[in-house]
Structure formats: structure tokens, C-alpha cells
Design a protein around this motif. Structure first.
Motif, PDB file in Angstrom:
ATOM      1  N   ALA A  97      25.369   2.899  97.686  1.00 13.64           N
ATOM      2  CA  ALA A  97      24.447   4.018  97.449  1.00 13.64           C
ATOM      3  C   ALA A  97      24.468   5.027  98.589  1.00 13.64           C
ATOM      4  O   ALA A  97      24.424   6.248  98.357  1.00 13.64           O
ATOM      5  CB  ALA A  97      23.038   3.492  97.220  1.00 13.64           C
ATOM      6  N   ASP A  98      24.519   4.534  99.837  1.00  8.03           N
ATOM      7  CA  ASP A  98      24.432   5.492 100.954  1.00  8.03           C
ATOM      8  C   ASP A  98      25.802   5.965 101.440  1.00  8.03           C
ATOM      9  O   ASP A  98      25.903   6.860 102.291  1.00  8.03           O
ATOM     10  CB  ASP A  98      23.629   4.905 102.115  1.00  8.03           C
ATOM     11  N   GLY A  99      26.877   5.364 100.898  1.00  6.22           N
ATOM     12  CA  GLY A  99      28.218   5.809 101.263  1.00  6.22           C
ATOM     13  C   GLY A  99      28.533   5.668 102.732  1.00  6.22           C
ATOM     14  O   GLY A  99      29.273   6.468 103.305  1.00  6.22           O
ATOM     15  N   SER A 100      27.992   4.612 103.347  1.00  8.89           N
ATOM     16  CA  SER A 100      28.136   4.445 104.797  1.00  8.89           C
ATOM     17  C   SER A 100      29.516   3.953 105.215  1.00  8.89           C
ATOM     18  O   SER A 100      29.839   3.929 106.398  1.00  8.89           O
ATOM     19  CB  SER A 100      27.082   3.455 105.309  1.00  8.89           C
ATOM     20  N   GLY A 101      30.315   3.513 104.267  1.00  7.32           N
ATOM     21  CA  GLY A 101      31.648   3.031 104.617  1.00  7.32           C
ATOM     22  C   GLY A 101      31.741   1.526 104.740  1.00  7.32           C
ATOM     23  O   GLY A 101      32.830   0.993 104.957  1.00  7.32           O
ATOM     24  N   GLY A 102      30.621   0.848 104.609  1.00  7.01           N
ATOM     25  CA  GLY A 102      30.636  -0.611 104.739  1.00  7.01           C
ATOM     26  C   GLY A 102      30.795  -1.348 103.427  1.00  7.01           C
ATOM     27  O   GLY A 102      30.784  -2.580 103.404  1.00  7.01           O
ATOM     28  N   PHE A 103      30.981  -0.610 102.346  1.00  7.52           N
ATOM     29  CA  PHE A 103      30.994  -1.257 101.030  1.00  7.52           C
ATOM     30  C   PHE A 103      32.160  -2.222 100.859  1.00  7.52           C
ATOM     31  O   PHE A 103      31.981  -3.341 100.372  1.00  7.52           O
ATOM     32  CB  PHE A 103      31.034  -0.209  99.916  1.00  7.52           C
ATOM     33  N   ASP A 104      33.366  -1.833 101.234  1.00  6.98           N
ATOM     34  CA  ASP A 104      34.543  -2.674 100.986  1.00  6.98           C
ATOM     35  C   ASP A 104      34.425  -4.028 101.683  1.00  6.98           C
ATOM     36  O   ASP A 104      34.708  -5.072 101.079  1.00  6.98           O
ATOM     37  CB  ASP A 104      35.815  -1.964 101.445  1.00  6.98           C
ATOM     38  N   ALA A 105      34.018  -4.021 102.942  1.00  6.33           N
ATOM     39  CA  ALA A 105      33.865  -5.279 103.676  1.00  6.33           C
ATOM     40  C   ALA A 105      32.765  -6.134 103.062  1.00  6.33           C
ATOM     41  O   ALA A 105      32.885  -7.363 102.958  1.00  6.33           O
ATOM     42  CB  ALA A 105      33.561  -4.995 105.143  1.00  6.33           C
ATOM     43  N   THR A 106      31.686  -5.487 102.649  1.00  9.47           N
ATOM     44  CA  THR A 106      30.572  -6.215 102.041  1.00  9.47           C
ATOM     45  C   THR A 106      30.984  -6.809 100.704  1.00  9.47           C
ATOM     46  O   THR A 106      30.665  -7.968 100.396  1.00  9.47           O
ATOM     47  CB  THR A 106      29.371  -5.273 101.844  1.00  9.47           C
ATOM     48  N   ALA A 107      31.695  -6.047  99.890  1.00  5.87           N
ATOM     49  CA  ALA A 107      32.158  -6.536  98.597  1.00  5.87           C
ATOM     50  C   ALA A 107      33.114  -7.710  98.763  1.00  5.87           C
ATOM     51  O   ALA A 107      33.090  -8.670  97.986  1.00  5.87           O
ATOM     52  CB  ALA A 107      32.830  -5.411  97.816  1.00  5.87           C
ATOM     53  N   ALA A 108      33.962  -7.664  99.791  1.00  9.27           N
ATOM     54  CA  ALA A 108      34.893  -8.761 100.049  1.00  9.27           C
ATOM     55  C   ALA A 108      34.129 -10.043 100.387  1.00  9.27           C
ATOM     56  O   ALA A 108      34.480 -11.134  99.920  1.00  9.27           O
ATOM     57  CB  ALA A 108      35.844  -8.393 101.181  1.00  9.27           C
ATOM     58  N   ARG A 109      33.080  -9.906 101.193  1.00  8.04           N
ATOM     59  CA  ARG A 109      32.265 -11.080 101.529  1.00  8.04           C
ATOM     60  C   ARG A 109      31.526 -11.595 100.300  1.00  8.04           C
ATOM     61  O   ARG A 109      31.380 -12.822 100.115  1.00  8.04           O
ATOM     62  CB  ARG A 109      31.259 -10.711 102.628  1.00  8.04           C
ATOM     63  N   LEU A 110      31.093 -10.697  99.446  1.00  6.84           N
ATOM     64  CA  LEU A 110      30.416 -11.093  98.217  1.00  6.84           C
ATOM     65  C   LEU A 110      31.356 -11.894  97.315  1.00  6.84           C
ATOM     66  O   LEU A 110      30.960 -12.899  96.715  1.00  6.84           O
ATOM     67  CB  LEU A 110      29.907  -9.850  97.493  1.00  6.84           C
ATOM     68  N   LEU A 111      32.598 -11.487  97.219  1.00  6.95           N
ATOM     69  CA  LEU A 111      33.566 -12.212  96.398  1.00  6.95           C
ATOM     70  C   LEU A 111      33.860 -13.599  96.978  1.00  6.95           C
ATOM     71  O   LEU A 111      34.089 -14.552  96.232  1.00  6.95           O
ATOM     72  CB  LEU A 111      34.859 -11.403  96.261  1.00  6.95           C
ATOM     73  N   THR A 112      33.847 -13.712  98.296  1.00  7.75           N
ATOM     74  CA  THR A 112      34.023 -15.028  98.923  1.00  7.75           C
ATOM     75  C   THR A 112      32.917 -15.976  98.486  1.00  7.75           C
ATOM     76  O   THR A 112      33.142 -17.182  98.275  1.00  7.75           O
ATOM     77  CB  THR A 112      34.024 -14.895 100.455  1.00  7.75           C
ATOM     78  N   ASN A 113      31.716 -15.447  98.331  1.00  4.62           N
ATOM     79  CA  ASN A 113      30.584 -16.261  97.896  1.00  4.62           C
ATOM     80  C   ASN A 113      30.819 -16.865  96.504  1.00  4.62           C
ATOM     81  O   ASN A 113      30.388 -17.992  96.224  1.00  4.62           O
ATOM     82  CB  ASN A 113      29.311 -15.421  97.904  1.00  4.62           C
ATOM     83  N   GLN A 114      31.519 -16.137  95.641  1.00  6.69           N
ATOM     84  CA  GLN A 114      31.773 -16.661  94.298  1.00  6.69           C
ATOM     85  C   GLN A 114      32.725 -17.856  94.360  1.00  6.69           C
ATOM     86  O   GLN A 114      32.591 -18.811  93.576  1.00  6.69           O
ATOM     87  CB  GLN A 114      32.345 -15.569  93.395  1.00  6.69           C
ATOM     88  N   VAL A 115      33.644 -17.821  95.292  1.00  6.56           N
ATOM     89  CA  VAL A 115      34.533 -18.965  95.522  1.00  6.56           C
ATOM     90  C   VAL A 115      33.727 -20.153  96.038  1.00  6.56           C
ATOM     91  O   VAL A 115      33.914 -21.298  95.605  1.00  6.56           O
ATOM     92  CB  VAL A 115      35.652 -18.603  96.515  1.00  6.56           C
TER      93      VAL A 115
END
Length: 249
Positions: A97-115
Motif C-alpha cells: 500500500a505505501d510502496g516503500s520498497g519492502g514488499f518483495d522481501a516481505t512476500a518472500a518471507r510470507l511464502l516461506t511460511n506456507q512451506v
């Protein structure tokens, strides 16, 4: 985006929680009468026998404590996994939402959680089942990203297509869990739980994207409360189905 949201539900899941009834089956051996005339004779083994009984009691107590500790540890692990799920989802929403640039790293960590969540059921349901759950959860996250993109772009048609797919994926996850453990994870319960999770997450995303930050924070509190209830149902179901896995050996 807000007009696509269903009303979030809270509290219904509390009635579904069950207390884990796994009492230890080991019984302690009764110690004989305190008074025994032969006990005063030199070399008599009454004291040694009492010591044996005391040791049996200590072993029984230790076994029960170990079993309780194993159940508690698994319960806490399941809560941690699903807390991570909603926490990293929230951070993904906020950074998107805020376009801070941290989305890609955060999304990668979120996908690790699914594993991690898929791996947690592998000792009980096997490698293939764990991998299947991870695949379904990856779909859950991937479609959520599509929803965010469509909402931010104001593309109502794309948003609606993604929303329908997201809820269909939610039913797939619920049905997978119900098939794995129909006794403790009934299909209607799992579907209702997953639908509530999606409803709440959509509300959180809508408020965050619209700059309604206090409402978004309140949404997260609802989400956090609900996901812990869901995690407890999942851990309780596994503990009840596989009680032998939670006894010391």
C-alpha cells in the motif's frame, strides 16, 4: 474495494474449541502398610521395595509431564506458524500500500511460511500431503497479491475475477483439511473458518489501501484473534488423532 467485502465474523469459533483429553494411562503402585514387624530385622528388603514403588511413581509422573510438554510445544508451534501467516500477510499489505520498497522481501518471507505450515503436518499425514497443503497456501498468497494489484489499480473486473478464485481456493484448503481429519476438522467448520479469514483480510486490505489506518489495525486484531482459534482447532485435532506421538518413549 470495500463493496466486495463480506461482514467479518468473530467469536463463532470459540464454541468449536475442544479441551484435549489425553490423561496418562500409567498407574502408580500402592505402597504397603506402614507398619511391618519384619521391617526392623537387619537386611530386610521392605525399604528397598518401597524405593521401587517410589521410583515407579516418579517414572509415571515424569512420563505424564513429558507428554503434557510435548502437547504444549506442538500447540505453541501451530500458533506460531499461523501467527506468522497473518503477521507477514499484514506486512505485505502495508508495504504494498505505501510502496516503500519492502514488499518483495516481505512476500518472500510470507511464502516461506506456507512451506513451514505444510512441513508441520508431514510427520502426521506424509510428505505428499504437506506439499499439497503448501501448494494450496501458495495459491492463497498469489491470488491475494492479484487482489491487491487490482484494487490499487481500480480495476473492478480483475478484482472480481481474483476474488472468486480466492474464495474457491479457500474452499480447496478447507476441503483438504477436512479430508485429512474429518472427525476433528469437519468440512463445514473448515470452510467457515477459512471464509472468515478471507473476509477479515479483505477488510484489512481495503482499509489500508484507503488510508483508514486505525480501522486496518483493528482489523488485524480481529484476524489475529481468529487465526489463533483456528490454529488451536488444528493442533487439537492432530493431538487427538495421534495421541501416541505425544507420549515420551
Amino acid at each position: 474495494m470495500t463493496h466486495h467485502l463480506l461482514a467479518a465474523r468473530r467469536g463463532w469459533f470459540l464454541s468449536l474449541l475442544c479441551t484435549v483429553a489425553l490423561a496418562a494411562a500409567l498407574a502408580t503402585v500402592s505402597v504397603g502398610p506402614d507398619h511391618d514387624a519384619s521391617a526392623t530385622e537387619p537386611g530386610h528388603t521392605h525399604g528397598a521395595t518401597t524405593g521401587h514403588h517410589t521410583s515407579a511413581h516418579a517414572i509415571s509422573t515424569s512420563t505424564t509431564a513429558a507428554s503434557t510438554a510435548a502437547r504444549s510445544a506442538f500447540h505453541d508451534q501451530m500458533r506460531k506458524l499461523w501467527e506468522d501467516h497473518v503477521t507477514w500477510t499484514r506486512l505485505a499489505i502495508v508495504t504494498f500500500a505505501d510502496g516503500s520498497g519492502g514488499f518483495d522481501a516481505t512476500a518472500a518471507r510470507l511464502l516461506t511460511n506456507q512451506v513451514d505450515i505444510g512441513d508441520a503436518i508431514k510427520p502426521f499425514y506424509g510428505e505428499a500431503a504437506g506439499d499439497q497443503l503448501t501448494t494450496l497456501l501458495n495459491g492463497h498468497i498469489g491470488i491475494a497479491v492479484e487482489l491487491l494489484q487490482a484494487a490499487k489499480a481500480g480495476d473492478s473486473a480483475a478484482f472480481e475475477v481474483a476474488r472468486v478464485r480466492w474464495y474457491a481456493n479457500s474452499d480447496e484448503i478447507a476441503d483438504f483439511l477436512a479430508a485429512a481429519n474429518p472427525k476433528y476438522w469437519p468440512q463445514d467448520v473448515m470452510r467457515t473458518a477459512m471464509t472468515a479469514h478471507l473476509d477479515q483480510t479483505l477488510a484489512e486490505a481495503a482499509h489500508e489501501l484507503n488510508g483508514q489506518y486505525a480501522a486496518s489495525v483493528a482489523d488485524y486484531d480481529e484476524i489475529h484473534h481468529h487465526i489463533l482459534e483456528m490454529a488451536d482447532v488444528l493442533s487439537d485435532g492432530i493431538i487427538r488423532t495421534f495421541p501416541q506421538r505425544f507420549h515420551s518413549r
